[in-house]
Design an enzyme around this catalytic site. Structure first.
Site, PDB file in Angstrom:
ATOM      1  CB  CYS A 117      -8.223  13.271  19.475  1.00 27.36           C
ATOM      2  SG  CYS A 117      -7.965  13.022  17.712  1.00 27.36           S
ATOM      3  CB  CYS A 164     -10.982  11.774  15.624  1.00 30.10           C
ATOM      4  SG  CYS A 164      -9.302  11.134  15.649  1.00 30.10           S
TER       5      CYS A 164
END
Length: 131
Positions: A64, A67
């Site tokens: 994501c 991250c």
């Protein structure tokens, strides 16, 4: 009483005597410098000279935006401080779960989970790295 003095003398002598530095190649170096020594070995292994002592950092997350941001922040800190740290990104859910992490992103430093569930700031990363 003389034996106690000898024991104390032995203690102080051992406290101030040169310390051996062992290396991965098996050689032992004697460091006799007073200021912070930077030992190096004949094999070129400078593991004892790393600034932080950290060897590996893992970013846990499915890929994501948070991250990816975490990866970029840590990569920036590593590059700015010339650290010799292995940085890896783990996206495998099974492996992430093996660290008992329920919220991502997570930062694992030398197999210890340090951050879970938020994007760390540069100062937070520096604090974890001991910079």
């Amino acid at each position: 009483m003389e034996t106690k003095k000898e024991n104390k003398k032995g203690f102080w002598a051992s406290l101030f005597s040169p310390k051996p530095c062992s290396c991965s190649c098996g050689n032992n170096l004697i460091i006799e410098e007073e200021e912070k020594p930077t030992p190096s070995c004949c094999c070129g292994d400078n593991a004892a000279t790393t600034k932080t002592g950290i060897k590996e950092v893992k970013i846990l997350g499915p890929g994501c935006a948070k991250c990816k941001s975490t990866y970029q922040v840590i990569e920036k800190v590593i590059n700015e401080n010339n650290l010799d740290v292995k940085l890896t990104k783990i996206e495998d859910i099974t492996e992430i779960m093996s660290y008992n992490v329920m919220g991502t992103p997570a930062v694992v430093v030398d197999e210890v989970v340090k951050i879970k569930g938020h994007v760390p700031s540069e100062s937070e990363i520096k604090q974890i790295f001991g910079i």
